[in-house]
Design a protein around this motif. Sequence first.
Motif, PDB file in Angstrom:
ATOM      1  N   SER A  66      -8.441  58.401 -41.843  1.00 57.08           N
ATOM      2  CA  SER A  66      -7.201  57.764 -42.275  1.00 57.08           C
ATOM      3  C   SER A  66      -7.362  57.304 -43.716  1.00 57.08           C
ATOM      4  N   LEU A  67      -6.309  57.515 -44.504  1.00 54.47           N
ATOM      5  CA  LEU A  67      -6.323  57.186 -45.932  1.00 54.47           C
ATOM      6  C   LEU A  67      -5.195  56.219 -46.239  1.00 54.47           C
ATOM      7  N   SER A  68      -5.557  55.052 -46.756  1.00 59.67           N
ATOM      8  CA  SER A  68      -4.592  54.006 -47.035  1.00 59.67           C
ATOM      9  C   SER A  68      -4.939  53.375 -48.372  1.00 59.67           C
ATOM     10  N   GLY A  69      -4.403  52.229 -48.624  1.00 63.65           N
ATOM     11  CA  GLY A  69      -4.709  51.603 -49.908  1.00 63.65           C
ATOM     12  C   GLY A  69      -4.020  50.276 -50.057  1.00 63.65           C
ATOM     13  N   GLY A  70      -3.733  50.092 -51.315  1.00 60.54           N
ATOM     14  CA  GLY A  70      -3.354  50.900 -52.447  1.00 60.54           C
ATOM     15  C   GLY A  70      -2.524  52.100 -51.966  1.00 60.54           C
ATOM     16  N   ASP A  71      -2.602  53.141 -52.771  1.00 63.02           N
ATOM     17  CA  ASP A  71      -1.861  54.351 -52.434  1.00 63.02           C
ATOM     18  C   ASP A  71      -2.698  55.576 -52.753  1.00 63.02           C
ATOM     19  N   PRO A  72      -3.071  56.353 -51.725  1.00 65.33           N
ATOM     20  CA  PRO A  72      -3.849  57.571 -51.965  1.00 65.33           C
ATOM     21  C   PRO A  72      -3.133  58.574 -52.866  1.00 65.33           C
ATOM     22  N   LEU A  73      -1.790  58.510 -52.909  1.00 64.68           N
ATOM     23  CA  LEU A  73      -1.037  59.471 -53.713  1.00 64.68           C
ATOM     24  C   LEU A  73      -0.694  58.967 -55.105  1.00 64.68           C
ATOM     25  N   LEU A  74      -1.235  57.818 -55.494  1.00 61.51           N
ATOM     26  CA  LEU A  74      -1.116  57.401 -56.888  1.00 61.51           C
ATOM     27  C   LEU A  74      -1.664  58.544 -57.740  1.00 61.51           C
ATOM     28  N   PRO A  75      -0.958  58.956 -58.794  1.00 59.71           N
ATOM     29  CA  PRO A  75      -1.436  60.106 -59.575  1.00 59.71           C
ATOM     30  C   PRO A  75      -2.915  60.034 -59.965  1.00 59.71           C
ATOM     31  N   ALA A  76      -3.413  58.861 -60.301  1.00 54.57           N
ATOM     32  CA  ALA A  76      -4.827  58.728 -60.691  1.00 54.57           C
ATOM     33  C   ALA A  76      -5.777  58.968 -59.528  1.00 54.57           C
ATOM     34  N   ASN A  77      -5.294  58.915 -58.295  1.00 50.68           N
ATOM     35  CA  ASN A  77      -6.143  59.097 -57.111  1.00 50.68           C
ATOM     36  C   ASN A  77      -6.098  60.510 -56.541  1.00 50.68           C
ATOM     37  N   ARG A  78      -5.145  61.289 -56.973  1.00 45.22           N
ATOM     38  CA  ARG A  78      -4.877  62.567 -56.301  1.00 45.22           C
ATOM     39  C   ARG A  78      -6.019  63.566 -56.366  1.00 45.22           C
ATOM     40  N   GLU A  79      -6.727  63.637 -57.463  1.00 46.25           N
ATOM     41  CA  GLU A  79      -7.821  64.611 -57.565  1.00 46.25           C
ATOM     42  C   GLU A  79      -8.925  64.302 -56.549  1.00 46.25           C
ATOM     43  N   ALA A  80      -9.346  63.053 -56.475  1.00 47.06           N
ATOM     44  CA  ALA A  80     -10.414  62.678 -55.539  1.00 47.06           C
ATOM     45  C   ALA A  80      -9.932  62.784 -54.091  1.00 47.06           C
ATOM     46  N   ILE A  81      -8.680  62.424 -53.826  1.00 49.73           N
ATOM     47  CA  ILE A  81      -8.135  62.529 -52.466  1.00 49.73           C
ATOM     48  C   ILE A  81      -8.013  63.989 -52.057  1.00 49.73           C
ATOM     49  N   THR A  82      -7.595  64.839 -52.983  1.00 49.88           N
ATOM     50  CA  THR A  82      -7.514  66.274 -52.695  1.00 49.88           C
ATOM     51  C   THR A  82      -8.875  66.819 -52.304  1.00 49.88           C
ATOM     52  N   ASP A  83      -9.888  66.452 -53.065  1.00 49.12           N
ATOM     53  CA  ASP A  83     -11.249  66.907 -52.788  1.00 49.12           C
ATOM     54  C   ASP A  83     -11.729  66.398 -51.429  1.00 49.12           C
ATOM     55  N   LEU A  84     -11.502  65.123 -51.147  1.00 49.85           N
ATOM     56  CA  LEU A  84     -11.925  64.547 -49.874  1.00 49.85           C
ATOM     57  C   LEU A  84     -11.227  65.242 -48.707  1.00 49.85           C
ATOM     58  N   CYS A  85      -9.920  65.435 -48.807  1.00 49.52           N
ATOM     59  CA  CYS A  85      -9.169  66.077 -47.722  1.00 49.52           C
ATOM     60  C   CYS A  85      -9.619  67.516 -47.510  1.00 49.52           C
ATOM     61  N   ARG A  86      -9.841  68.226 -48.575  1.00 49.26           N
ATOM     62  CA  ARG A  86     -10.259  69.630 -48.464  1.00 49.26           C
ATOM     63  C   ARG A  86     -11.629  69.731 -47.794  1.00 49.26           C
ATOM     64  N   ARG A  87     -12.548  68.885 -48.217  1.00 51.82           N
ATOM     65  CA  ARG A  87     -13.887  68.896 -47.616  1.00 51.82           C
ATOM     66  C   ARG A  87     -13.841  68.487 -46.138  1.00 51.82           C
ATOM     67  N   PHE A  88     -13.021  67.485 -45.831  1.00 49.47           N
ATOM     68  CA  PHE A  88     -12.873  67.066 -44.434  1.00 49.47           C
ATOM     69  C   PHE A  88     -12.336  68.223 -43.596  1.00 49.47           C
ATOM     70  N   ARG A  89     -11.294  68.875 -44.081  1.00 46.32           N
ATOM     71  CA  ARG A  89     -10.658  69.974 -43.337  1.00 46.32           C
ATOM     72  C   ARG A  89     -11.638  71.130 -43.122  1.00 46.32           C
ATOM     73  N   GLN A  90     -12.447  71.443 -44.128  1.00 48.73           N
ATOM     74  CA  GLN A  90     -13.430  72.527 -43.988  1.00 48.73           C
ATOM     75  C   GLN A  90     -14.493  72.172 -42.961  1.00 48.73           C
ATOM     76  N   ARG A  91     -14.904  70.925 -42.956  1.00 50.27           N
ATOM     77  CA  ARG A  91     -15.980  70.485 -42.077  1.00 50.27           C
ATOM     78  C   ARG A  91     -15.497  70.206 -40.649  1.00 50.27           C
ATOM     79  N   TYR A  92     -14.271  69.689 -40.528  1.00 53.36           N
ATOM     80  CA  TYR A  92     -13.746  69.275 -39.223  1.00 53.36           C
ATOM     81  C   TYR A  92     -12.350  69.862 -39.000  1.00 53.36           C
ATOM     82  N   PRO A  93     -12.225  71.154 -38.835  1.00 53.91           N
ATOM     83  CA  PRO A  93     -10.888  71.745 -38.701  1.00 53.91           C
ATOM     84  C   PRO A  93     -10.127  71.282 -37.455  1.00 53.91           C
ATOM     85  N   GLU A  94     -10.842  70.772 -36.475  1.00 48.99           N
ATOM     86  CA  GLU A  94     -10.193  70.335 -35.237  1.00 48.99           C
ATOM     87  C   GLU A  94      -9.750  68.868 -35.280  1.00 48.99           C
TER      88      GLU A  94
END
Length: 155
Positions: A66-94
């Motif tokens: 779960s991703l909360s905050g603050g705001d994960p979609l604040l433009p300054a956060n988007r690059e790191a959140i994108t990376d985290l989500c992508r890595r999570f999805r690759q590792r845990y597709p289920e």
Amino acid sequence: MNYDRYYTCDVVNGEGLRVTLFVTGCEHACPGCHNSSCWNRKTGKPFTDEVRDKLLDLCADHDGLSLSGGDPLLPANREAITDLCRRFRQRYPEKDIWMWTGYLYEDVKDLPLLADVDVLIDGPYRKDLPNTLPWRGSDNQRLLRLKAGKMLLAA
């Protein structure tokens, strides 16, 4: 990106047992916000590769992230959140990713990172509205079930 804290055994921020990250930085500044300490993106601790990898490891024995905050979609956060989500999805597709944002889905629906998000709770917190719905701070916020970033169901 900076973060304020994370929970390693959370049953409040989404379905099941979750790891929850609270990032810093939010431009909405909703009156009465429960996480106003997370508004300033320069506060908190740096979200390093080591912190990211530790969070991903912790998710092994949980139902999701779960991703909360603050705001994960604040433009300054988007690059790191994108990376985290992508890595999570690759590792845990289920497993699933839940995200809270003050932005409306209609304003962020074209962000590529939403392709990895399963549930989006959108909209600013409104202290003048009741809180009768699960996983939301106020009843104007929608729980959106997504598939590849597209809305399937709004509740």
